[in-house]
Design a protein around this motif. Sequence first.
Motif, PDB file in Angstrom:
ATOM      1  N   THR A  50       5.184  -4.807   0.853  1.00 12.26           N
ATOM      2  CA  THR A  50       4.470  -5.971   1.378  1.00 12.26           C
ATOM      3  C   THR A  50       5.383  -6.930   2.135  1.00 12.26           C
ATOM      4  OG1 THR A  50       4.736  -7.179  -0.689  1.00 12.26           O
ATOM      5  CG2 THR A  50       2.745  -5.827  -0.474  1.00 12.26           C
ATOM      6  N   GLU A  51       4.861  -8.078   2.467  1.00 17.49           N
ATOM      7  CA  GLU A  51       5.479  -9.114   3.303  1.00 17.49           C
ATOM      8  C   GLU A  51       6.963  -9.405   3.037  1.00 17.49           C
ATOM      9  OE1 GLU A  51       6.140 -12.115   6.027  1.00 17.49           O
ATOM     10  OE2 GLU A  51       4.399 -10.789   5.942  1.00 17.49           O
ATOM     11  N   PRO A  52       7.409  -9.529   1.780  1.00 14.76           N
ATOM     12  CA  PRO A  52       8.823  -9.892   1.576  1.00 14.76           C
ATOM     13  C   PRO A  52       9.825  -8.909   2.186  1.00 14.76           C
ATOM     14  CG  PRO A  52       7.591 -10.322  -0.422  1.00 14.76           C
ATOM     15  CD  PRO A  52       6.666  -9.566   0.516  1.00 14.76           C
ATOM     16  N   CYS A  53       9.391  -7.677   2.466  1.00  9.53           N
ATOM     17  CA  CYS A  53      10.293  -6.697   3.083  1.00  9.53           C
ATOM     18  C   CYS A  53      10.447  -6.939   4.582  1.00  9.53           C
ATOM     19  CB  CYS A  53       9.775  -5.279   2.844  1.00  9.53           C
ATOM     20  SG  CYS A  53      10.861  -3.971   3.465  1.00  9.53           S
ATOM     21  N   SER A  54       9.504  -7.581   5.189  1.00  4.74           N
ATOM     22  CA  SER A  54       9.524  -7.791   6.633  1.00  4.74           C
ATOM     23  C   SER A  54      10.748  -8.614   7.044  1.00  4.74           C
ATOM     24  CB  SER A  54       8.243  -8.509   7.071  1.00  4.74           C
ATOM     25  OG  SER A  54       8.229  -8.663   8.464  1.00  4.74           O
ATOM     26  N   GLY A  55      11.561  -8.020   7.895  1.00  2.24           N
ATOM     27  CA  GLY A  55      12.745  -8.707   8.383  1.00  2.24           C
ATOM     28  C   GLY A  55      13.984  -8.538   7.530  1.00  2.24           C
ATOM     29  N   CYS A  56      13.878  -7.914   6.369  1.00  2.05           N
ATOM     30  CA  CYS A  56      15.095  -7.708   5.571  1.00  2.05           C
ATOM     31  C   CYS A  56      15.411  -6.221   5.413  1.00  2.05           C
ATOM     32  CB  CYS A  56      15.009  -8.418   4.221  1.00  2.05           C
ATOM     33  SG  CYS A  56      13.910  -7.663   3.031  1.00  2.05           S
TER      34      CYS A  56
ATOM     35  N   PRO B 104      -0.978  -8.752  -4.206  1.00  2.24           N
ATOM     36  CA  PRO B 104      -1.583 -10.091  -4.131  1.00  2.24           C
ATOM     37  C   PRO B 104      -2.614 -10.178  -2.998  1.00  2.24           C
ATOM     38  CG  PRO B 104       0.794 -10.266  -4.420  1.00  2.24           C
ATOM     39  CD  PRO B 104       0.492  -8.817  -4.153  1.00  2.24           C
ATOM     40  N   GLU B 105      -3.616 -10.986  -3.202  1.00  2.00           N
ATOM     41  CA  GLU B 105      -4.709 -11.144  -2.233  1.00  2.00           C
ATOM     42  C   GLU B 105      -4.205 -11.402  -0.816  1.00  2.00           C
ATOM     43  OE1 GLU B 105      -8.440 -10.984  -0.857  1.00  2.00           O
ATOM     44  OE2 GLU B 105      -7.953 -10.671  -2.964  1.00  2.00           O
ATOM     45  N   ALA B 106      -3.208 -12.254  -0.694  1.00  2.00           N
ATOM     46  CA  ALA B 106      -2.687 -12.610   0.633  1.00  2.00           C
ATOM     47  C   ALA B 106      -2.067 -11.423   1.368  1.00  2.00           C
ATOM     48  CB  ALA B 106      -1.657 -13.725   0.504  1.00  2.00           C
ATOM     49  N   TRP B 107      -1.701 -10.382   0.649  1.00  8.13           N
ATOM     50  CA  TRP B 107      -1.025  -9.239   1.250  1.00  8.13           C
ATOM     51  C   TRP B 107      -1.854  -7.958   1.198  1.00  8.13           C
ATOM     52  CZ3 TRP B 107       3.894 -10.626  -1.928  1.00  8.13           C
ATOM     53  CH2 TRP B 107       4.518 -11.739  -1.363  1.00  8.13           C
ATOM     54  N   GLN B 108      -3.139  -8.052   0.969  1.00  3.69           N
ATOM     55  CA  GLN B 108      -4.008  -6.875   0.885  1.00  3.69           C
ATOM     56  C   GLN B 108      -3.956  -6.021   2.148  1.00  3.69           C
ATOM     57  OE1 GLN B 108      -6.363  -5.660  -1.682  1.00  3.69           O
ATOM     58  NE2 GLN B 108      -4.787  -6.767  -2.821  1.00  3.69           N
ATOM     59  N   SER B 109      -3.745  -6.637   3.296  1.00  2.00           N
ATOM     60  CA  SER B 109      -3.703  -5.878   4.550  1.00  2.00           C
ATOM     61  C   SER B 109      -2.541  -4.881   4.585  1.00  2.00           C
ATOM     62  CB  SER B 109      -3.615  -6.821   5.749  1.00  2.00           C
ATOM     63  OG  SER B 109      -2.403  -7.559   5.711  1.00  2.00           O
ATOM     64  N   TYR B 110      -1.546  -5.095   3.745  1.00  2.00           N
ATOM     65  CA  TYR B 110      -0.395  -4.193   3.716  1.00  2.00           C
ATOM     66  C   TYR B 110      -0.745  -2.832   3.124  1.00  2.00           C
ATOM     67  CZ  TYR B 110       2.775  -7.725   5.415  1.00  2.00           C
ATOM     68  OH  TYR B 110       3.409  -8.634   6.226  1.00  2.00           O
ATOM     69  N   ILE B 111      -1.824  -2.730   2.391  1.00  2.11           N
ATOM     70  CA  ILE B 111      -2.247  -1.430   1.851  1.00  2.11           C
ATOM     71  C   ILE B 111      -2.570  -0.492   3.014  1.00  2.11           C
ATOM     72  CG2 ILE B 111      -3.977  -0.217   0.469  1.00  2.11           C
ATOM     73  CD1 ILE B 111      -4.201  -2.864  -1.206  1.00  2.11           C
ATOM     74  N   ALA B 112      -3.420  -0.941   3.920  1.00  2.00           N
ATOM     75  CA  ALA B 112      -3.769  -0.129   5.093  1.00  2.00           C
ATOM     76  C   ALA B 112      -2.580   0.021   6.039  1.00  2.00           C
ATOM     77  CB  ALA B 112      -4.948  -0.748   5.832  1.00  2.00           C
ATOM     78  N   LEU B 113      -1.777  -1.041   6.163  1.00  2.00           N
ATOM     79  CA  LEU B 113      -0.614  -0.987   7.049  1.00  2.00           C
ATOM     80  C   LEU B 113       0.379   0.085   6.601  1.00  2.00           C
ATOM     81  CD1 LEU B 113       0.860  -2.201   9.506  1.00  2.00           C
ATOM     82  CD2 LEU B 113       1.958  -3.796   7.919  1.00  2.00           C
ATOM     83  N   ASN B 114       0.618   0.196   5.290  1.00  2.00           N
ATOM     84  CA  ASN B 114       1.532   1.224   4.798  1.00  2.00           C
ATOM     85  C   ASN B 114       1.011   2.614   5.155  1.00  2.00           C
ATOM     86  OD1 ASN B 114       3.878   0.545   2.428  1.00  2.00           O
ATOM     87  ND2 ASN B 114       2.595  -1.137   3.099  1.00  2.00           N
ATOM     88  N   ARG B 115      -0.280   2.866   4.948  1.00  2.00           N
ATOM     89  CA  ARG B 115      -0.861   4.163   5.276  1.00  2.00           C
ATOM     90  C   ARG B 115      -0.720   4.453   6.780  1.00  2.00           C
ATOM     91  NH1 ARG B 115      -3.664   7.962   3.100  1.00  2.00           N
ATOM     92  NH2 ARG B 115      -4.146   6.885   1.162  1.00  2.00           N
ATOM     93  N   GLU B 116      -1.060   3.469   7.579  1.00  2.00           N
ATOM     94  CA  GLU B 116      -1.013   3.619   9.043  1.00  2.00           C
ATOM     95  C   GLU B 116       0.406   3.873   9.543  1.00  2.00           C
ATOM     96  OE1 GLU B 116      -1.357   0.522  12.701  1.00  2.00           O
ATOM     97  OE2 GLU B 116      -2.931   0.410  11.211  1.00  2.00           O
ATOM     98  N   MET B 117       1.338   3.043   9.108  1.00  2.00           N
ATOM     99  CA  MET B 117       2.711   3.159   9.607  1.00  2.00           C
ATOM    100  C   MET B 117       3.447   4.367   9.031  1.00  2.00           C
ATOM    101  SD  MET B 117       2.831   0.903  11.864  1.00  2.00           S
ATOM    102  CE  MET B 117       4.570   0.936  12.278  1.00  2.00           C
TER     103      MET B 117
END
Length: 97
Positions: free
Chosen positions: A6-12, A62-75
């Motif tokens: 999820t989000e905390p990985c972005s940029g690190c 977390p609710e705020a990062w639910q979009s990362y579920i589909a993003l992981n599959r897609e990417m």
Amino acid sequence: MAYVVTEPCSGCKYTDCVVVCPTDCFREGEQMLYIDPDDCIDCDACRVECPVDAIFYEEEVPEAWQSYIALNREMAAVCPPIVDRKEPLGPRDPTKG
């Protein structure tokens, strides 16, 4: 179900999680890592190794990062596998875990 980056990985893009994965399910994007949900066996090894607490079991994202579920599959479908440790993109942000 699978684990999700999820989000905390972005940029690190720490790779501590990659080297403990028994199924090599991590994929490397430009700014973050992704988990291929078809290869993930829910072993939990990666989650405990993530220094920024970016990895969650799919049902616990977390609710705020639910979009990362589909993003992981897609990417995961288009990004190359990563199995070795690499230097992160930047220093660990203490506000992210």
